[in-house]
Design a protein around this motif. Structure first.
Motif, short mmCIF file in Angstrom:
data_model
loop_
_atom_site.label_atom_id
_atom_site.label_comp_id
_atom_site.label_asym_id
_atom_site.label_seq_id
_atom_site.Cartn_x
_atom_site.Cartn_y
_atom_site.Cartn_z
N VAL A 612 1.06 -1.16 -0.10
CA VAL A 612 -0.13 -0.02 -0.01
C VAL A 612 0.98 1.31 0.01
O VAL A 612 1.76 1.29 0.97
CB VAL A 612 -0.92 -0.06 1.26
N LEU A 613 0.61 1.96 -0.94
CA LEU A 613 1.25 3.43 -0.80
C LEU A 613 0.41 4.64 -1.29
O LEU A 613 -0.17 4.60 -2.24
CB LEU A 613 2.33 3.58 -2.24
N ASP A 614 -0.03 5.28 -0.18
CA ASP A 614 -1.17 6.38 -0.22
C ASP A 614 -0.53 7.70 -0.15
O ASP A 614 -0.14 7.95 1.12
CB ASP A 614 -2.35 6.04 0.60
N LEU A 615 -0.26 8.74 -1.07
CA LEU A 615 0.28 9.95 -0.76
C LEU A 615 -0.59 10.90 -1.36
O LEU A 615 -0.35 12.20 -1.61
CB LEU A 615 1.64 9.95 -1.56
N SER A 616 -1.95 10.58 -1.19
CA SER A 616 -3.14 11.78 -1.76
C SER A 616 -3.06 12.81 -0.79
O SER A 616 -2.57 13.11 0.29
CB SER A 616 -4.45 10.76 -1.87
N ASP A 617 -3.62 13.87 -1.49
CA ASP A 617 -4.00 15.27 -0.88
C ASP A 617 -2.64 15.79 -0.25
O ASP A 617 -2.60 16.09 1.08
CB ASP A 617 -4.80 14.71 0.00
N ASN A 618 -1.65 15.92 -1.18
CA ASN A 618 -0.55 16.57 -0.72
C ASN A 618 0.08 17.71 -1.77
O ASN A 618 -1.13 18.08 -2.53
CB ASN A 618 0.71 15.63 -0.39
N ASN A 619 0.92 18.24 -1.71
CA ASN A 619 1.68 19.19 -2.75
C ASN A 619 2.68 18.88 -3.66
O ASN A 619 3.55 19.56 -3.92
CB ASN A 619 2.00 20.57 -2.11
#
Length: 889
Positions: A612-619
């Motif tokens: 699992v790799l979740d980097l959502s909602d960043n810049n």
């Protein structure tokens, strides 16, 4: 139990007095008076004393099984094996009856004796003996039954631990108990001589009358002899005056003795009443809190107010002297420490000996502290309101304060207190148990404590009190979902909790930075700090050589497998050093933070175990990585090729990079490398461009595909989606410049639950096959240029399919939804319909939008929300907006 012993003694004295008065006016003898349950009372008193002097404790062979507790009542089983047989209750009563009848038979005359009765009293032959009917009087018949053997009551006496059923003999008559037999035998023996003499006199008188018919002289001589003696015993009759004087003397003596007995009874009653009233007055501040469902009453048989207060004073002194609790907390009214001290001193059934010094008895010292600390935990977290009391404050050893809970896989865990083989507390496991209040600092005195799991409760205050620095054995610490826990991660955590393997503090109100000492947590496998206010910090402004950052701290945790930092304020830079070298990572969620960076590093896709790799909602800016030498597919191009010899991760199942600022294309080479196990792909809300690559069709396990809100090349829905991706459950192509018509081959997507093509330029009519999808629950066709008339199939579909939401607004669709609104919407799952009511008739159940309302239903609907590690990244609900929320199908 102590008060019970006094009441039993009072009952025995009362019964003795009644027996005395009965003997005074009826039997004229007090030599054989005994209380009703004198033998049992002695046994009961000894039992109570033994319990007070030697409380029972049980060893715990493992963390689940506290060992077999001894039976609470003595066993009444009759031995059938080798050795001496144990007589049953019925055998004892039969033998007592035979002994009684033997005594009666010996003293009775031949005229009143019973012939044919077997006088053997051997217990071994009791089953072959027949007993004569026991001669109860009328009062006794009323008390024990009618004497005909029809009394079938068989009640269990909880106080004395035996059955109260009176067995019967072969003739059907009731048999006496041992105590009853003794009482009756006493009366028989007292009166046997008198009755025997009266019988003999009556018989001889009758004989003399008959003999007088033949010889009066002899008869008169015998009568004169009988008047002066009987069998050689003189029969001198006193005068009436002498008899009256003797009778008065007896009455005076008996009255004096009776008054003495009554005075003793009254004195004992007054003593018990005064002791109870004083004890209740001293403990009035804590009685309500100590009155728990599993709490045993005081066991001491002689605990008066003075002794109780002295024990409480000694308990407080010990706790203060040894710095277990502060004097302020112990003496504060209603405090958890004060309530626990009162319970330990006066209410605890075990009544542990209060230790004096550590050198006297180390085990006694630790056991007393251990029980006190657990009591403090109970009162500090409002134990009376727990969902499961887990036997806390029970009269058993504190290591038995748990409830076995079977898991779905067959294993059993102990909910409550967990002890090792030495009966030292090593764990506390009480998730979802409604614990409220604060964690007491006294837990730091449980020196063997290494496991704490109190997640999903209502705790508040510091999540990790500074006093917990003493818990150097800590390996597992989970306080997730308590909502009101505050504070920071202590600076000492990496040095004092160096054996820590799991730290879970998610969904609280904590903040601050990650301390540099966390680099010492080389055994840490799971770190869950999500949904807090943690942020990056400056670790040493004066030392310019100090390069410690949040990223470097995380990178040093090489044993880490699960990293959850979502919804915080971290500003880490996603570059080539970000999470580099962490080869054991399995799940990473750092979504909804303030991460920055240019170009997603390639090494994130080279962790061989990462699922699992979740980097959502960043810049995060830049482009997605590409892989040189990989096939780019027939449609699509790689803007940034990277040559690598490292192995590519084939374990990745969940990849979410939504709501960032990524540009470029969706690289076919990356999709090809991730095609083996990828289930979930979400690139929603970026600035991706280019064609939608057909490499997506080469992912056999892909079930969730979210491509919405990107600038892909304008065109129709790719044919490979309905033709080759039959496993899809959710498909979102919203705002991706889709044109053309809805393909008639959509019926091949038989597993489809969510279909979203909103905010596009779709044309044509809605194909009837769309209503034939058996699992379709969420249909978003709004904000297109669809025309035509709604097919009648929508009604038929609503009758059998789990359709919950249908958005049709801002199109040119005609039709009639009268049947849907009057019948279907009331009987099926379809609850949300948004349509253009100016064009669609009968839409009384719809949320209506008109052509003049440009902003109607213009809120962003998040079809890709609510995927989190707490739910193993599976769909638990469909939260399209705060107003549109559904549970997962």
């Amino acid at each position: 139990e102590g008060r019970e012993s006094w009441l039993l003694l009072d009952l025995h004295v009362s019964s003795l007095t009644l027996c005395f008065l009965k003997s005074l006016f009826i039997n004229r003898s007090i030599l054989n008076c005994k209380p009703l349950f004198i033998n049992h009372s002695i046994d009961s008193f000894n039992t109570h004393s033994f319990k007070m002097l030697k409380p029972q404790t049980y060893q715990t062979p493992n963390a689940i099984d506290p060992g077999e507790a001894p039976p609470s009542r003595p066993s009444r089983r009759i031995s059938t094996g080798a050795g001496t047989a144990v007589p049953s209750v019925q055998d004892v009563r039969l033998n007592a009856a035979r002994l009684l009848q033997d005594n009666t038979s010996t003293s009775a005359t031949s005229a009143t004796s019973t012939s044919g009765m077997n006088t053997s009293t051997s217990p071994s032959s009791s089953s072959n003996r027949r007993c004569q009917t026991f001669p109860y009087n009328d009062a006794e018949d009323r008390r024990y039954g009618n004497g005909n053997g029809n009394d079938d009551d068989d009640e269990y006496d909880d106080e004395y631990g035996h059955h109260t059923h009176i067995p019967t003999n072969d003739n059907g008559s009731s048999l006496p108990s041992v105590e009853e037999a003794r009482l009756y035998a006493g009366r028989i023996l007292n009166n046997s001589t008198v009755e025997h003499e009266r019988t003999r006199l009556t018989m001889m008188s009758s004989f003399n009358v008959e003999a007088g018919n033949g010889n009066g002289s002899s008869r008169n001589n015998r009568n004169r002899n009988n008047r002066s003696s009987f069998n050689g015993v003189p029969l001198v009759m006193p005068s009436a005056t002498q008899q009256q004087q003797r009778k008065r003397k007896r009455y005076c003596l008996y009255a004096t003795l009776a008054m003495a007995f009554l005075a003793i009874i009254i004195g004992l009653s007054v003593h018990i009443a005064s002791s109870t009233a004083t004890s209740n007055n001293n403990n009035s501040n804590s009685n309500n809190s100590l009155n728990t469902p599993q709490q045993a009453p005081p066991t001491s048989t002689s605990t008066s107010t003075t002794i109780s207060s002295q024990r409480l004073l000694e308990t407080r002194t010990f706790l203060q002297t040894n710095n277990i609790s502060s004097q302020t907390h112990i003496e504060m009214d209603g405090s958890a420490q004060g309530l626990a001290a009162v319970w330990m001193a006066d209410r605890d059934a075990l009544q542990y000996t209060i230790p004096t010094t550590l050198s006297t008895d180390a085990k006694l010292y630790q056991s007393f502290i251990q029980r006190y600390v657990l009591a403090v935990l109970y009162f500090s977290t409002h134990g009376t309101g727990w969902t499961n009391q887990n036997l806390f404050l029970d009269k058993q050893h504190e290591c038995a304060w748990f409830t076995p809970d079977p898991l779905t896989d067959g294993d059993v865990v102990a909910l409550g207190v967990i002890c090792d083989n030495n009966l030292d507390v090593e764990g506390l496991l009480m998730p979802r148990n409604n614990l409220a209040g604060t964690l007491p600092t006294e837990l730091s005195h449980l020196t063997r404590l290494n496991f704490i799991d109190l997640n999903r409760n209502a705790l508040r205050g510091p999540a990790i009190p500074d006093e917990f620095v003493q818990l150097t054995r800590m390996t597992f610490y989970d306080l997730r979902y308590n909502s009101q826990l505050t504070g920071t991660i202590p600076l000492w955590i990496g040095t004092q909790w160096s054996q820590l393997t799991e730290l879970a503090l998610a969904d609280n109100q904590m903040g601050g930075t990650l301390p540099a000492s966390m680099m010492g947590l080389q055994h840490l496998k799971s770190l869950a700090l999500g949904d807090n206010d943690f942020e990056d910090g400056v670790y040493d402004d004066d030392d310019k050589s100090d390069t410690t950052t949040t990223s470097s701290i995380l990178t040093s945790l090489t044993a880490l497998e699960f990293l959850y930092l979502e919804r915080n304020k971290f500003k880490m830079v996603v570059d080539d050093s970000f999470l580099a070298g962490m080869d054991n990572l399995i799940q990473v969620d750092i979504s909804s933070n303030r991460l920055t960076g240019t170009d997603l590093p390639l090494h994130l896709f080279q962790h061989s175990k990462l699922q699992v790799l979740d980097l959502s909602d960043n810049n995060i800016m830049g482009q997605l990585p590409t892989f040189a030498g990989s096939s780019s597919g027939s449609s699509g191009m790689d803007d940034r090729a990277t040559t690598t010899t490292s192995p590519i991760n084939t374990a990745l199942q969940y990849f979410a990079i939504s709501d960032n600022i990524l540009t470029g294309s969706l690289p076919p080479s990356m999709l090809h490398q991730l095609s083996v196990n990828l289930h979930h792909l979400d690139v929603t809300g970026n600035d991706l461009s280019g064609p939608i690559p057909d490499s997506l069709a080469d992912m056999p396990k892909l079930t969730y595909l979210f491509l919405s809100e990107n600038g892909f090349n304008q065109g129709p829905i790719p044919n490979f989606i309905p033709n080759r991706m039959h496993q899809l459950r959710e498909l979102s192509l919203s705002s991706t410049q889709r044109t053309g018509v809805l393909p008639p081959t959509l019926n091949a997507l038989s597993n489809l639950i969510l279909f979203d093509v909103s905010y596009n330029q779709m044309e044509g009519t809605i194909p009837a096959v769309l209503w034939q999808l058996p699992k379709l629950a969420y249909l978003l066709l709004n904000r297109n240029s669809l025309t035509g008339t709604l097919p009648t199939g929508v009604v038929a579909n609503a009758n059998y399919a789990p359709l919950k939401m249908m958005l049709l607004d801002k199109n040119d669709i005609q039709g009639d939804l009268t049947d849907v609104c009057t019948t279907v919407a009331k009987q099926t799952a379809l609850k949300t319909i948004i349509a253009d009511c100016d064009d669609i008739a009968g839409c009384t159940c719809c949320q209506c939008c008109s052509d003049s309302e440009l902003r109607c239903n213009d809120d962003i609907l998040y079809t890709n929300m609510d995927f989190s590690w707490e739910h193993n990244y599976t769909r638990t609900s469909y939260a399209f907006s705060p107003a549109i929320l559904f549970e997962s199908v």
